[in-house]
Design a protein around this motif. Structure first.
Motif, PDB file in Angstrom:
ATOM      1  N   TRP A 121       6.441   2.998   0.647  1.00 49.64           N
ATOM      2  CA  TRP A 121       7.775   2.291   0.507  1.00 49.64           C
ATOM      3  C   TRP A 121       7.805   0.596   1.129  1.00 49.64           C
ATOM      4  N   ASN A 122       6.349   0.617   1.692  1.00 52.77           N
ATOM      5  CA  ASN A 122       6.839  -0.971   2.469  1.00 52.77           C
ATOM      6  C   ASN A 122       6.205  -2.007   1.632  1.00 52.77           C
ATOM      7  N   PHE A 123       5.543  -1.668   0.359  1.00 53.36           N
ATOM      8  CA  PHE A 123       5.540  -2.498  -0.660  1.00 53.36           C
ATOM      9  C   PHE A 123       5.464  -2.185  -1.832  1.00 53.36           C
ATOM     10  N   PRO A 124       6.865  -1.668  -2.327  1.00 53.66           N
ATOM     11  CA  PRO A 124       7.086  -0.684  -3.346  1.00 53.66           C
ATOM     12  C   PRO A 124       6.760  -1.178  -4.730  1.00 53.66           C
ATOM     13  N   SER A 163       3.853  -4.167  -5.265  1.00 54.06           N
ATOM     14  CA  SER A 163       2.647  -4.791  -5.159  1.00 54.06           C
ATOM     15  C   SER A 163       1.569  -3.838  -4.766  1.00 54.06           C
ATOM     16  N   MET A 164       1.937  -2.578  -4.129  1.00 54.49           N
ATOM     17  CA  MET A 164       0.829  -1.412  -3.866  1.00 54.49           C
ATOM     18  C   MET A 164       0.733  -0.822  -5.065  1.00 54.49           C
ATOM     19  N   ILE A 165       1.520  -0.805  -6.321  1.00 57.89           N
ATOM     20  CA  ILE A 165       1.395  -0.025  -7.476  1.00 57.89           C
ATOM     21  C   ILE A 165       0.479  -0.835  -8.209  1.00 57.89           C
ATOM     22  N   THR A 166       0.826  -2.152  -8.381  1.00 56.43           N
ATOM     23  CA  THR A 166       0.006  -3.057  -9.048  1.00 56.43           C
ATOM     24  C   THR A 166      -1.105  -3.214  -8.591  1.00 56.43           C
ATOM     25  N   ARG A 167      -1.530  -3.073  -7.421  1.00 54.56           N
ATOM     26  CA  ARG A 167      -2.843  -3.265  -6.513  1.00 54.56           C
ATOM     27  C   ARG A 167      -3.798  -2.059  -7.082  1.00 54.56           C
ATOM     28  N   LYS A 168      -3.280  -0.935  -7.456  1.00 60.79           N
ATOM     29  CA  LYS A 168      -3.889   0.138  -7.671  1.00 60.79           C
ATOM     30  C   LYS A 168      -3.917   0.203  -9.164  1.00 60.79           C
ATOM     31  N   PHE A 224      -4.944   6.092  -2.225  1.00 57.16           N
ATOM     32  CA  PHE A 224      -3.703   6.379  -1.518  1.00 57.16           C
ATOM     33  C   PHE A 224      -3.370   5.170  -0.427  1.00 57.16           C
ATOM     34  N   THR A 225      -2.416   4.408  -0.452  1.00 56.20           N
ATOM     35  CA  THR A 225      -1.784   3.499   0.756  1.00 56.20           C
ATOM     36  C   THR A 225      -0.887   4.391   1.536  1.00 56.20           C
ATOM     37  N   GLY A 226      -0.883   4.567   2.828  1.00 55.81           N
ATOM     38  CA  GLY A 226      -0.002   4.914   3.684  1.00 55.81           C
ATOM     39  C   GLY A 226      -0.646   5.435   5.135  1.00 55.81           C
ATOM     40  N   LEU A 278      -8.761   5.121   0.830  1.00 58.91           N
ATOM     41  CA  LEU A 278      -7.629   5.344   1.579  1.00 58.91           C
ATOM     42  C   LEU A 278      -7.381   4.009   2.451  1.00 58.91           C
ATOM     43  N   GLU A 279      -6.145   3.509   2.186  1.00 56.34           N
ATOM     44  CA  GLU A 279      -5.909   2.217   2.749  1.00 56.34           C
ATOM     45  C   GLU A 279      -4.891   2.789   3.750  1.00 56.34           C
ATOM     46  N   LEU A 280      -5.205   2.845   5.009  1.00 52.90           N
ATOM     47  CA  LEU A 280      -4.400   3.669   6.205  1.00 52.90           C
ATOM     48  C   LEU A 280      -3.803   2.651   7.025  1.00 52.90           C
ATOM     49  N   PHE A 327       7.212 -10.892  11.238  1.00 46.59           N
ATOM     50  CA  PHE A 327       8.387 -10.572  10.724  1.00 46.59           C
ATOM     51  C   PHE A 327       8.412 -10.364   9.168  1.00 46.59           C
ATOM     52  N   ARG A 328       7.226 -10.503   8.454  1.00 46.79           N
ATOM     53  CA  ARG A 328       7.075 -10.237   7.264  1.00 46.79           C
ATOM     54  C   ARG A 328       7.219  -8.833   7.262  1.00 46.79           C
ATOM     55  N   ASN A 329       8.344  -8.482   6.379  1.00 47.96           N
ATOM     56  CA  ASN A 329       8.692  -7.076   6.012  1.00 47.96           C
ATOM     57  C   ASN A 329       9.127  -6.374   7.425  1.00 47.96           C
ATOM     58  N   GLN A 331       6.802  -3.965   9.289  1.00 51.13           N
ATOM     59  CA  GLN A 331       6.298  -2.854   8.632  1.00 51.13           C
ATOM     60  C   GLN A 331       5.240  -3.075   7.635  1.00 51.13           C
ATOM     61  N   VAL A 332       3.957  -3.385   7.974  1.00 53.17           N
ATOM     62  CA  VAL A 332       3.056  -3.549   7.535  1.00 53.17           C
ATOM     63  C   VAL A 332       1.537  -3.161   7.957  1.00 53.17           C
ATOM     64  N   CYS A 333       0.708  -2.722   7.459  1.00 56.16           N
ATOM     65  CA  CYS A 333      -0.485  -2.067   7.881  1.00 56.16           C
ATOM     66  C   CYS A 333      -1.154  -3.268   8.558  1.00 56.16           C
ATOM     67  N   THR A 334      -1.045  -4.772   7.875  1.00 52.92           N
ATOM     68  CA  THR A 334      -1.905  -5.679   8.461  1.00 52.92           C
ATOM     69  C   THR A 334      -1.019  -6.497   9.564  1.00 52.92           C
ATOM     70  N   SER A 335       0.103  -5.950   9.966  1.00 48.61           N
ATOM     71  CA  SER A 335       0.824  -6.716  10.918  1.00 48.61           C
ATOM     72  C   SER A 335       0.107  -7.036  12.418  1.00 48.61           C
ATOM     73  N   VAL A 347      -4.718 -12.139   5.017  1.00 47.79           N
ATOM     74  CA  VAL A 347      -6.060 -11.614   4.695  1.00 47.79           C
ATOM     75  C   VAL A 347      -6.037 -10.748   3.127  1.00 47.79           C
ATOM     76  N   ALA A 348      -4.924 -11.189   2.665  1.00 47.13           N
ATOM     77  CA  ALA A 348      -4.728 -10.215   1.501  1.00 47.13           C
ATOM     78  C   ALA A 348      -4.718 -11.310   0.081  1.00 47.13           C
ATOM     79  N   PHE A 349      -5.646 -11.177  -0.842  1.00 49.56           N
ATOM     80  CA  PHE A 349      -5.688 -12.217  -1.856  1.00 49.56           C
ATOM     81  C   PHE A 349      -6.130 -11.305  -2.816  1.00 49.56           C
ATOM     82  N   PRO A 369     -11.744  -8.695  -1.409  1.00 45.99           N
ATOM     83  CA  PRO A 369     -11.785  -7.359  -1.132  1.00 45.99           C
ATOM     84  C   PRO A 369     -10.630  -6.912   0.039  1.00 45.99           C
ATOM     85  N   PHE A 370      -9.778  -6.055  -0.027  1.00 48.82           N
ATOM     86  CA  PHE A 370      -8.761  -5.693   0.973  1.00 48.82           C
ATOM     87  C   PHE A 370      -9.121  -3.981   1.483  1.00 48.82           C
ATOM     88  N   GLY A 371      -9.250  -3.812   2.684  1.00 49.72           N
ATOM     89  CA  GLY A 371      -9.769  -2.399   3.215  1.00 49.72           C
ATOM     90  C   GLY A 371     -10.080  -2.516   4.365  1.00 49.72           C
TER      91      GLY A 371
HETATM   92  O1  LIG Z   1       0.804  -2.080   4.344  1.00 43.42           O
HETATM   93  C1  LIG Z   1      -0.088  -2.299   4.045  1.00 43.42           C
HETATM   94  C2  LIG Z   1      -0.100  -2.910   2.508  1.00 43.42           C
HETATM   95  C3  LIG Z   1      -0.856  -3.958   2.273  1.00 43.42           C
HETATM   96  C4  LIG Z   1      -0.323  -5.351   2.782  1.00 43.42           C
HETATM   97  C5  LIG Z   1      -0.764  -6.615   2.308  1.00 43.42           C
HETATM   98  O2  LIG Z   1      -0.981  -7.024   1.187  1.00 43.42           O
HETATM   99  O3  LIG Z   1      -0.622  -7.545   3.281  1.00 43.42           O
END
Ligand SMILES: O=CCCCC(=O)O
Length: 489
Positions: free
Chosen positions: A157-160, A162-167, A232-234, A255-257, A283-285, A288-292, A450-452, A456-458
């Motif tokens: 739910w945190n990137f409703p 872009s996580m879909i398009t990224r997969k 899966f991302t979560g 798995l992107e956890l 404060f991006r999102n 609520q971000v795995c890379t925060s 770090v996300a472009f 590679p992201f992971g």
């Molecule tokens: O919460 C993790 C999803 C990826 C975040 C990002 O693209 O920076």
């Protein structure tokens, strides 16, 4: 009806299977709630096991059709998807803000980033190259990349969007068909994207959507022999469960956890720039971000100046409904997220941390019915506190002091997580040492990003495995086949 209500009204509310919009087999529906107001904004079909089976069958029938289309044709469809997402960015962003809470500008940035990901993969699918390898006399050794078949994508739910398009983008680039299960909190961003794929002319069954009963759908996706990959991302806990469930059918798993990113500030770093980068990233999102950035390590010589500037900047962060102009941080997704954050803060304070600002739920006036939390800075954080080890997923900045490079590398690596990490210094020798020493999948050096699409992201360790984005991302969505061609027969 406001313009924004009309976007919600227009978004499909059904499952998308084999090119058709369908109610759930059970006829059940789920509420969709706006986390800024606590109000139910609409209802969507609540899919379950039977719907997931139907979607898998549709994808299995469709993937040979998609995979055998000429690359130019596939590229054209994906470019069209990217163009439609771009064209409808305001609408998609408004839907996202209403169901997820993030400020509108961030939502639009996410949508446009997703369009760029689809566009990039539309080009890159022409370059899913194989190899020839010298063989003995009369033999040609060929290596080629083939689709896996049906890929199941489970998104958060945190990137409703872009996580879909990224997969979906790399999966389609690899010639696969998809069954998507989005988070129950944010189904409308998913249905709106499916409608775009349909409008762009993707063959029926190539992308399918089943939202609803997450455990039931997850069980079907992980145990099906037809599904050849789960992506899966979560959370780490759910990732481990899906990995376990997938073992029986030996499917590929990405798995992107969770993450618990260290953000290290050495004493030669430009403090004002670093504070700016840290606050915008945290404060991006709303964190609520795995890379925060989750653990802020500050070298002792600059501790006083850095924390004073950090506290001042955090006090300026405007919290509110993401639809309002000038809001920097929206609500948290659910009420239980607030409980978790509060427990971490209470534990830290009981063990000696100083609460410099924030530390409480916001409940007055416009905040009354939403999940709002005050931006928080804690100083004097140590390894004795839960917040040092537990992922926070919220607007909290715990500051930890350190003496030297070896000590901070050790502290930064003292976690099961290994997704993103960041450090700031101008010393070249130190840059080399720290970027090699950090046990993370991604390192930002004097950068908070770090996300472009092209890189590679992971993560490593309990942050998972597999990569998304870049050509490495597509490699995770193909089988490598070796052919020993004996032409001397
Ligand atoms: O919460 C993790 C999803 C990826 C975040 C990002 O693209 O920076």
């Amino acid at each position: 009806m406001t313009e924004i209500d009309s976007y919600v009204d227009k978004a499909p509310k059904q499952l998308f299977i084999g090119g058709k919009w369908l109610d759930a087999d059970s006829g059940e529906v789920d509420d969709v709630v706006n986390p800024a107001t606590g109000k139910v904004i609409t209802q969507v079909a609540r899919g379950g096991a039977i719907d997931a089976e139907k979607a898998i069958d549709a994808a299995q029938a469709a993937y040979p059709v998609w995979a055998s289309l000429p690359v130019d044709e596939r590229a054209k469809i994906l470019r069209k998807v990217a163009d439609l997402i771009t064209e409808k960015a305001d609408e998609l962003a408004a839907i996202m803000t209403i169901e997820q809470g993030k400020p509108l500008a961030q939502a639009k940035g996410e949508v446009l980033g997703g369009a760029e990901s689809v566009r990039w993969h539309a080009e890159e699918l022409r370059r899913v190259y194989g190899e020839t390898i010298p063989g003995p006399n009369g033999h040609l050794f060929l290596v080629q990349k083939e689709p896996l078949g049906v890929v199941a994508a489970i998104t958060p739910w945190n990137f409703p969007s872009s996580m879909i398009t990224r997969k979906i983008s790399p999966a389609l680039a690899g010639g696969n068909a998809i069954v998507l299960k989005p988070s129950p909190e944010t189904p409308l961003s998913a249905t709106a994207l499916m409608k775009i794929f349909q409008e762009a002319g993707i063959p029926d069954g190539t992308v399918n959507l089943v939202m609803g009963d997450a455990p039931a759908i997850g069980k079907v996706l992980t145990s099906s022999n037809l599904v050849r990959k789960i992506t899966f991302t979560g959370s780490t806990a759910v990732g481990k469960m899906l990995f376990g469930q997938s073992a029986e059918t030996l499917k590929k798993v990405s798995l992107e956890l969770g993450g618990h990113a260290p953000f290290i500030v050495f004493d030669d770093a430009p403090i004002d720039k670093v504070v700016g980068d840290l606050v915008s990233s945290k404060f991006r999102n709303n964190g609520q971000v795995c890379t925060s950035p989750n653990r802020i390590f500050v070298q002792e010589a600059i501790l006083a100046e850095f924390t004073e500037k950090l506290i001042a900047a955090v006090k300026k962060v405007k919290v509110g409904n993401g639809l309002e102009e000038g809001v920097d941080a929206g609500p948290l997704i659910r009420e239980d997220a607030i409980g978790k954050i509060q427990r971490q803060i209470n534990d830290a304070v009981e063990k000696g941390a100083v609460l410099e600002t924030g530390g409480k739920r916001l409940t007055d006036g416009a905040y009354a019915n939403g999940n709002f939390y005050a931006p928080t800075v804690l100083t004097g954080v140590t390894t004795k506190m839960d917040i040092f080890y537990q992922e926070t997923f919220g607007p909290v900045l715990p500051v930890i002091v350190f003496k030297d490079t070896d000590e901070v590398i050790g502290m930064a690596n003292d976690t099961n997580y290994g997704l993103a990490s960041y450090f700031y210094t101008l010393d070249l020798k130190r840059i080399a040492k720290v970027s090699q020493g950090l046990q993370y999948g991604m390192v930002g050096v004097n950068s908070n990003t770090v996300a472009f699409t092209q890189t590679p992201f992971g993560g490593v360790k309990h942050s998972g495995f597999g990569r998304e984005n870049g050509h490495q991302g597509i490699d995770d969505y193909v089988n490598v086949k070796f052919i020993n061609l004996n032409y001397g027969i």
